[in-house]
Motif scaffolding. Structure first.
Motif, PDB file in Angstrom:
ATOM      1  N   SER A  64       0.844  -1.196   0.000  1.00  0.00           N
ATOM      2  CA  SER A  64       0.000   0.000   0.000  1.00  0.00           C
ATOM      3  C   SER A  64       0.878   1.243   0.000  1.00  0.00           C
ATOM      4  CB  SER A  64      -0.916   0.007   1.231  1.00  0.00           C
ATOM      5  OG  SER A  64      -1.768  -1.122   1.230  1.00  0.00           O
ATOM      6  N   PHE A  66       0.827   5.518   0.636  1.00  0.00           N
ATOM      7  CA  PHE A  66       0.083   6.587   1.286  1.00  0.00           C
ATOM      8  C   PHE A  66       0.823   7.906   1.107  1.00  0.00           C
ATOM      9  CE2 PHE A  66      -0.633   2.682   3.606  1.00  0.00           C
ATOM     10  CZ  PHE A  66      -2.028   2.619   3.693  1.00  0.00           C
ATOM     11  N   SER A  67       0.054   8.993   1.148  1.00  0.00           N
ATOM     12  CA  SER A  67       0.660  10.322   1.200  1.00  0.00           C
ATOM     13  C   SER A  67       1.340  10.486   2.550  1.00  0.00           C
ATOM     14  CB  SER A  67      -0.408  11.399   1.013  1.00  0.00           C
ATOM     15  OG  SER A  67       0.111  12.672   1.342  1.00  0.00           O
ATOM     16  N   SER A  71      -1.599  11.017   5.068  1.00  0.00           N
ATOM     17  CA  SER A  71      -1.882   9.593   5.310  1.00  0.00           C
ATOM     18  C   SER A  71      -3.020   9.074   4.443  1.00  0.00           C
ATOM     19  CB  SER A  71      -2.207   9.332   6.788  1.00  0.00           C
ATOM     20  OG  SER A  71      -1.113   9.652   7.606  1.00  0.00           O
ATOM     21  N   SER A  72      -3.388   9.808   3.394  1.00  0.00           N
ATOM     22  CA  SER A  72      -4.440   9.332   2.497  1.00  0.00           C
ATOM     23  C   SER A  72      -3.887   8.217   1.614  1.00  0.00           C
ATOM     24  CB  SER A  72      -4.951  10.481   1.645  1.00  0.00           C
ATOM     25  OG  SER A  72      -3.907  11.045   0.877  1.00  0.00           O
ATOM     26  N   ARG A  73      -4.767   7.262   1.282  1.00  0.00           N
ATOM     27  CA  ARG A  73      -4.349   6.110   0.499  1.00  0.00           C
ATOM     28  C   ARG A  73      -4.207   6.499  -0.968  1.00  0.00           C
ATOM     29  NH1 ARG A  73      -4.578   0.888   2.026  1.00  0.00           N
ATOM     30  NH2 ARG A  73      -5.957   1.476   3.752  1.00  0.00           N
ATOM     31  N   TYR A 122       5.950  10.059  -0.017  1.00  0.00           N
ATOM     32  CA  TYR A 122       5.087   8.891   0.134  1.00  0.00           C
ATOM     33  C   TYR A 122       5.646   7.942   1.201  1.00  0.00           C
ATOM     34  CZ  TYR A 122       3.286  10.510  -4.360  1.00  0.00           C
ATOM     35  OH  TYR A 122       2.756  11.268  -5.371  1.00  0.00           O
ATOM     36  N   PRO A 222      -3.673   3.039   7.193  1.00  0.00           N
ATOM     37  CA  PRO A 222      -2.838   4.235   6.985  1.00  0.00           C
ATOM     38  C   PRO A 222      -2.034   4.576   8.227  1.00  0.00           C
ATOM     39  CG  PRO A 222      -5.130   4.856   7.302  1.00  0.00           C
ATOM     40  CD  PRO A 222      -5.118   3.360   7.196  1.00  0.00           C
TER      41      PRO A 222
END
Length: 869
Positions: A64, A66-67, A71-73, A122, A222
């Motif tokens: 995965s 994330f930003s 913490s957005s996917r 990221y 996240p």
């Protein structure tokens, strides 16, 4: 040169709910270019698993992205295994006893990901379940817990070329061995193709999800990620305890392995520093398996701290290997002047003054597995670490205040593990850190404090964090008399205030005094730095005391009875007090021999009430079982009981001829205690009892002695046994007839004088025994038969000499016709015609008897005997 060895087992990323067989892993990446405006990266996830585990790697695993700032996917990518290999340690050190098997299967998940330009950067993550259960440096009872593996891609906001980063990559070997309580080193060194400066540190091992250890095949949660719950003596900055450190410049961990074998989770972070800016942090999460092996090495602690209260050091080699044959100790001062040497396995030495001293240990000098090491001792007694805690509510600040003290130098070092499970704020090097806990629970807080002379020591506490500050009340409900006052008592940390503000003094303290005229509920509020709690105490007001004593009662004289009342009083007094176990309790126990009226006073402040009750005593029935007696075996005894009751019982009754009379006959088979119990109807329901013991004497075992022979003029000592009284008849030649051991003396010969002796026991019971004495005329002699027939018919089966005038016979020896000794021993026992249990043949045998006559002269005689079968 000091030898180091250790075993590393790594825990990796895996998404199966049964992935506890995974033993290690890490994630790293490289920038490969820009395609269609997006940045391309190759990312590798490396997993390890014990050989022959019977498990399979998950295929695929989910990665995965994330930003980093929000913490957005961004995306989830299923990735299959790209390649596999098996690695194994085949040549362990010969100086390691019981080395473990080190073998791993390795899987690589390699994938390419395209990401748009970002100023924030990221985080690539993968979460697994589970780590193995029973990890030694986690809190007790913490079972299976997952793990999270990450790689950070810096954005352009930190440095202009941050998105073109190639991550640092750890290059340490996975095939090494470590033994419990042994010195070791392990390199967490990494390389960085961008030439960034690298800085290493121990850091939190992550759980496998945002709030728990589980993530059953789903994409990673996240960030931020929570720390595993370390045990109090461990932490993210000291996962192996205070005796293991990491070099921030090289990534080399060194020190003394924990003394208990088991699995320890260790995470190392390496910061990539470019232009003095930390652009990314990469992590390697491992499980260190401390094996129960021993190394033939010279192993000491890195330092010995004599900083508490002593200048005496006690030393022993931390290696217990059976391969160690010799040891040499040398202690010296800072100028290398030798103060002490020894070749003992353990040594003790009292240093003459404070300071830093050198310790040297050499083992197996000139032999196999020789080794040496050095250490230092810091001798500065008087250093005591400590801290206090203020603020115990989560979401509110908790302040830790250092109270460490030192006699030498100044306290200048603090390393805190605050027990927080989030990634932020768990560790601190401040003297007085402040943390806001995000979750309630018991936090294992540990402080390693140090001073300017190099002392280090640890103090640990379990700090409970609540959703509101706890209040402890001494009571929640109380009763007072009108116009009285009572002090309310509360305990807790913070500021107290009470309402309503009526009939109360000191309402802003933990212990106000109230005096309401009517029943009132008082509320207590506790404010611990903005963290609030509330509780209450009900104060009931009365103008009288309720009191009702139990009914009058009757007891047996001298018995105990509990006096009972129904009352709402707070204090009590009873009179008369002498016969009570405690005259100040509500329900005392009375023990009295006479009829007594008890008065009780119940008190509530200024209110009181009184009541009475009468305890009437009735004497126990009189019971007399009669005197103890003694009888002969298999005879009867007449019992004689008396009483003043209306009925009675005997126990046991099975050996009585009539249990329903006062004077039954008893015929016990052994000594028996008979209990006689009497009952009446005067009011005492219990029996009066008495015991009579009938002692049964054992059977008389009469013995007058063995038949014997003497000569005229020889004194013969008779000796009867079996009783307490004796009577011989006839009294021919006896010095006395009424004793056990008279002396007999004869002046004429006799073919056989037969004596009878009556033997009496303590009860006068009698039995008899007999003795025959032959009296010979002439000198002392031994008579031996000229033949015997050992055929088992009970007649003439044993060759046994007959003595006359002999004080003792020393021995009888018998030889066969070839001169072989076939018997040699007690003449009184005689020979039964056997040799080593085997019957001897018929024939003529030679015998020899040696004796001492009654005059004290030696006597020796020889002859032959015919053995007839």
């Amino acid at each position: 040169m000091t030898r180091y060895a250790f075993i590393i087992i790594l825990l990796g990323c895996f998404t199966s709910a049964r992935a506890s067989h995974i033993t290690g892993g890490e994630m790293y990446y490289s920038f490969i270019g820009v395609v269609n405006g997006e940045y391309q990266y190759t990312v590798t996830l490396k997993l390890l698993m014990r050989c022959n585990s019977g498990r399979q790697f998950n295929d695929p695993s989910i990665m995965s992205v994330f930003s980093k700032s929000t913490s957005s996917r961004v995306k989830d990518i299923p990735v299959n295994i790209s390649r596999r290999e098996t690695i194994q340690l085949t040549n362990p050190d010969k100086c390691i006893t019981n080395p473990p098997i080190v073998c791993y299967e390795v899987a690589y998940y390699e994938f390419t990901v395209s990401l748009p330009a970002s100023s924030d950067g990221y985080v690539v993550a993968c979460q697994v379940v589970y780590r193995v259960a029973g990890i030694n440096n986690l809190m007790n009872g913490y079972g299976n817990v997952g793990a999270t593996y990450t790689a950070e891609i810096p954005g352009s906001g930190l440095v202009g070329n941050g998105l073109q980063n190639k991550s640092a990559r750890f290059i340490g070997s996975d095939l090494v061995v470590t033994c419990a309580n042994s010195s070791f080193t392990y390199s967490f060194a990494a390389t960085d193709d961008d030439g960034d400066k690298l800085k290493y540190s121990f850091c939190n091992a992550y759980e496998g999800g945002s709030n728990s250890g589980a993530n059953t095949g789903n994409p990673a949660a996240p960030p931020p990620y929570h720390s595993v719950p370390y045990a109090s003596e461990y932490g993210s900055s000291s996962p192996l305890g205070s005796t293991v450190q990491i070099d921030p410049n090289t990534g080399l961990i060194t020190g003394l392995a924990p003394k208990y074998a088991g699995i320890y989770v260790v995470t190392v972070c390496v910061e990539e520093i470019r232009n003095n800016v930390v652009i990314a942090t990469q992590r390697k999460d491992i499980q260190l398996n401390i094996a129960p092996c021993t190394i033939a090495g010279a192993i000491l602690k890195p330092e010995y701290m004599l900083c508490r209260d002593t200048k005496t050091i006690n030393l022993s080699n931390l290696s217990t290997s059976p391969l160690i044959a010799s040891q040499y100790w040398e202690l010296s001062d800072a100028q290398r002047v030798v103060l002490f040497t020894s070749t003992s396995a353990t040594v003790s030495y009292a240093f003459p003054d404070t300071g830093i001293y050198n310790i040297k240990l050499v083992i197996n000098r000139g032999r196999d597995c020789s080794d040496s090491t050095t250490s230092i001792a810091r001798v500065y007694p008087g250093f005591v670490p400590g801290y206090t805690v203020n603020g115990i509510c989560f979401t509110k600040p908790t302040r830790f205040t250092d109270i460490s003290s030192t006699v030498y130098g100044q306290v200048n070092y603090w390393n805190w593990e605050l027990g927080e499970s989030s990634t932020l704020g768990n560790s601190s090097n401040q003297q007085n850190p402040v943390i806001t806990y995000s979750r309630m629970g018991v936090k294992p807080v540990r402080l390693i404090a140090g001073n300017s002379v190099g002392c280090r020591d640890t103090v640990s506490k379990q700090v409970a964090i609540f959703d509101k500050p706890p209040i402890t009340l001494r009571f929640r409900d109380t009763l007072i008399c009108v116009n009285d006052e009572v002090q309310l008592l509360a305990n807790g940390n913070g500021n107290f205030s009470w309402t309503p503000n009526s009939a109360i003094t000191n309402s802003n303290t933990a212990s106000p005094v109230v005096s309401p005229s009517l029943t009132t509920t008082y509320f207590v509020n506790l404010d611990d730095d903005g963290c609030l709690n509330r509780d209450s105490v009900k104060v009931r007001v009365t103008d009288h005391v309720t009191l009702q004593a139990m009914n009058d009662t009757t007891i047996c004289q001298g018995d105990a009875i509990q006096l009972r009342i129904a009352s709402d009083g707070f204090k009590y007094t009873w009179t008369p007090a002498l016969t009570l176990n405690n005259p100040l309790v509500k329900n005392p126990i009375a023990t009295t021999n006479i009829t007594t009226t008890y008065e009780v006073t119940a008190i509530i402040g200024g209110c009181l009430a009184q009541d009475q009750l009468m305890v009437t005593t009735i004497s126990y029935p009189l019971a007399n079982a009669g005197p103890d007696t003694t009888i002969c075996h298999n005879t009867v005894a007449r019992l004689h009981a008396g009483m003043d009751g209306k009925s009675f019982t005997w126990s046991p009754a099975s050996t009585l001829n009539n249990r329903n009379i006062l004077n039954p006959e008893a015929r016990p088979g052994k000594t028996t205690a008979y209990i006689f119990s009497a009952y009446d109807i005067r009011g005492c329901p219990k029996a009066g009892s008495d015991t009579v013991t009938v002692t049964v004497l054992p059977n008389i075992l009469p013995f007058a002695g063995n038949d014997t022979s003497v000569v005229i003029g020889q004194a013969l000592q008779l000796k009867a046994t079996g009783g307490v009284g004796y009577l011989w008849s006839p009294n021919t030649g006896l010095t006395a007839a009424n004793i056990a051991s008279p002396v007999a003396l004869y002046n004429e010969s006799s073919e056989g004088l037969k004596y009878k002796v009556l033997i009496y026991n303590e009860a006068g019971c009698v039995d008899s025994a007999f003795l025959r004495v032959r009296v010979f005329q002439g000198e002392p002699a031994v008579f031996v038969p000229n033949a015997f027939t050992p055929d088992g018919d009970g007649r003439n089966d044993v060759l046994r000499p007959i003595a006359a005038g002999i004080q003792r016979m020393d021995y009888l020896t018998v030889y066969n016709r070839w001169g072989q000794l076939v018997f040699g021993g007690n003449a009184n026992t005689g020979w039964d015609g056997r040799l080593s249990g085997r019957p001897q043949d018929s024939g003529v045998y030679v015998w020899v008897v040696k004796a001492l006559d009654y005059k004290g002269n030696p006597y020796l005689i020889r002859g032959t005997v015919m053995l007839i079968r």
